[in-house]
Structure formats: C-alpha cells, structure tokens
Design an enzyme around this catalytic site. Sequence first.
Site, short mmCIF file in Angstrom:
data_model
loop_
_atom_site.label_atom_id
_atom_site.label_comp_id
_atom_site.label_asym_id
_atom_site.label_seq_id
_atom_site.Cartn_x
_atom_site.Cartn_y
_atom_site.Cartn_z
N VAL A 41 34.27 54.97 17.07
CA VAL A 41 34.71 53.71 17.65
C VAL A 41 35.25 54.02 19.04
O VAL A 41 36.05 54.95 19.21
CB VAL A 41 35.81 53.04 16.80
CG1 VAL A 41 36.26 51.73 17.45
CG2 VAL A 41 35.33 52.81 15.38
N CYS A 42 34.78 53.28 20.04
CA CYS A 42 35.30 53.41 21.39
C CYS A 42 35.14 54.85 21.89
O CYS A 42 34.08 55.45 21.75
CB CYS A 42 36.75 52.94 21.41
SG CYS A 42 37.45 52.66 23.05
N SER A 43 36.20 55.42 22.45
CA SER A 43 36.13 56.77 23.02
C SER A 43 36.09 57.86 21.97
O SER A 43 36.04 59.04 22.32
CB SER A 43 37.31 56.99 23.97
OG SER A 43 38.54 56.77 23.31
N THR A 99 29.88 53.44 23.95
CA THR A 99 31.33 53.64 23.98
C THR A 99 31.92 52.50 24.79
O THR A 99 31.21 51.59 25.22
CB THR A 99 31.70 55.02 24.56
OG1 THR A 99 33.11 55.25 24.36
CG2 THR A 99 31.38 55.11 26.04
N ALA A 133 31.29 50.30 20.94
CA ALA A 133 32.13 50.04 22.11
C ALA A 133 33.59 50.00 21.68
O ALA A 133 33.95 50.44 20.58
CB ALA A 133 31.70 48.73 22.76
#
Length: 326
Positions: free
Chosen positions: A115-117, A135, A168
């Site tokens: 998830v994300c970074s 991301t 993202a």
Amino acid sequence: MSNTNTRRSILILAFPDVQLLDVSGPLQVFASANELAAERGAPLPYAPRVIAAQAGPVMTSSGLALVADSLRSATKGTDTLIVAGGRGVYHACCDAGLTRWVRKQAGVSRRIASVCSGAFVLAEAGLLNGRRVATHWSRCDELAARYPSLHVEPDPIFIRDDPVWTSAGVTAGIDLALALVEADLGRAVALDVARELVVFLKRPGGQAQFSAFLSMQKAGEQFSELHAWMAEHLAADLSVCALARRSRMSERSFMRHYRAETGRTPARMVEQFRIEAAQRLLGETSWSVKRIAARCGFGSEETMRRSFLRVLCATPQAYRERFAAQ
C-alpha cells in the site's frame, strides 16, 4: 466458530512511523468480510493480523500506536503478505533483516501486496523487478529512479501483476483490499463489504488516482478558466484551433504554452476530461453508451470505445458491467 486453519492468513507489515490508514484500511476490509460471514453463519474467510520486527506497540506517524505480533510468529501458511507505507518506509528499507524477512516470507506466500510507499520495501527486497508497479503519485518518480527495473505507473489506484499487487496511497489501500476480497470470494461479497464500510463506489484499479481536472488546478492558474469552461462544454468544439482562439493566442503559441504549463497536449487533456465524465455517467446512470458518447463530446460510440480501450484497457460496456453502482 470456524477453524483458524481454514481461514486465509493475512499479514500486514507495520514499522515505526507507518501510515495508520495504510494498515487499518485493509485490516478493516478483511475484518468486515469476516463480520458479514459470521452474520450469515458462514465460515470466516480471513485471519488478519498486524506484524512488525518486534512484538508490541508500533507508533504510527499519526501518533496512535498499533499492537503487533513479531515477525517470528509468521508461518509458511501465509496466504497474503501486505506491506504498508508511510514516513518510516525509508528506515524500513535500510533494515537488512526486515527486507530479508520480506523476501523469504514472499516466497512462502500465495500473493504479496503493498500500500502506498510500501512498494519501496518490496522493491528493496527485489520482489518488483520487471513488474508494473503503482504507488502514491508523489513517490512515483522517486521509486522509478531508485529502482530502474520497475515499470512505475503514476495513474492507477492499484495494479495486479500476479502474484504481486501494488496500490496508490492511503485510501487506495481499501480499494486494493476490496479487490483482493473480490478475487477470493467474488464480486457480490466485495460489494457487500464496500456497502458495509459506506464506500460510495468500488473503484477500479485502472481509475486515475485523482481527476485530470483536479490535476490541472494544481498545475497552475494560466489555463484554469479554460479548463473550467472545457469541463462544462465537453460536447463543444474543443479543437486546438477553438481552444487557442478562446485563450486569445495563436495555435502555435497556445500549444507551446499549454504543454509547458500542464505537461500534456490539449488533445490528451480533452480526451481525459471526456473519459472521466463518461466514467461518471456509466457508473451513475442507465443512459445508453451512445447517449453518453454524445453528451461527453466523443462524437460516436466507436471513438469513445477506442479512447476507453487505450486509456482504461476496457470498453465502456465492460467498465459499466464491472464498476457501475449497484
């Protein structure tokens, strides 16, 4: 109650300064799937838990601590490993023991996700080489620069490149988890979970992280009035000639300034505005594709179909069947 051994083991990896919602969003999706199953007298489908380098409290970037199990508690029977993101991801990447554990655990898991970074941790562990990756939009350039073998895509909410899923930022982790539930239990269950969480619309992975209109508001003020007018007049003549005339510029000057200001050609921006409007109408109305194509300025169903295939990799009809509000 159902036997834990029959449930899919979901491990969500946290670390100091992790983004709270990157952990709690997906965790609640799986918990809600369990709650709905329990209400129906069905076996619980998931056994989700948070893990970290050491057992005990893990402080998130928001100041709320999470209680985690240790990495040693993970077993070979893990179904899904999810790595969260957040400010602490850089320190996590520098922890050789942690990245080694991620690489080893990925080898005994059915699928892995970030998830994300959190994608930085998977990349540091060598698990994303040659893959399409999503991301947070603000980290795409950095991720691509640090790990040049990755195919980083800045727009999608999430990407499935089996057995790896990446998403993202922040709330996109909920979209990712809903997609994982759909892959496991079917669309009906995923929609039930979305309704339980009061998620307005279950978003497709190929949908942009934010709208083109919002993106252009961020880009600058020079063409803000033009963009507002375009969004309200999608069926009008939006050719370069017409837009240049409305901007009181020559075509050549308009093209040069527009590209410098927005990073896109006017034609691509017009197409994106029209696609986003068509997506909303496909999801929220029962209008025919022909009517939507005309309303959004595509001119014909075939033109709209080609644009959808190129940008979203789906036809308008397929988009509606999969993502329309129920």
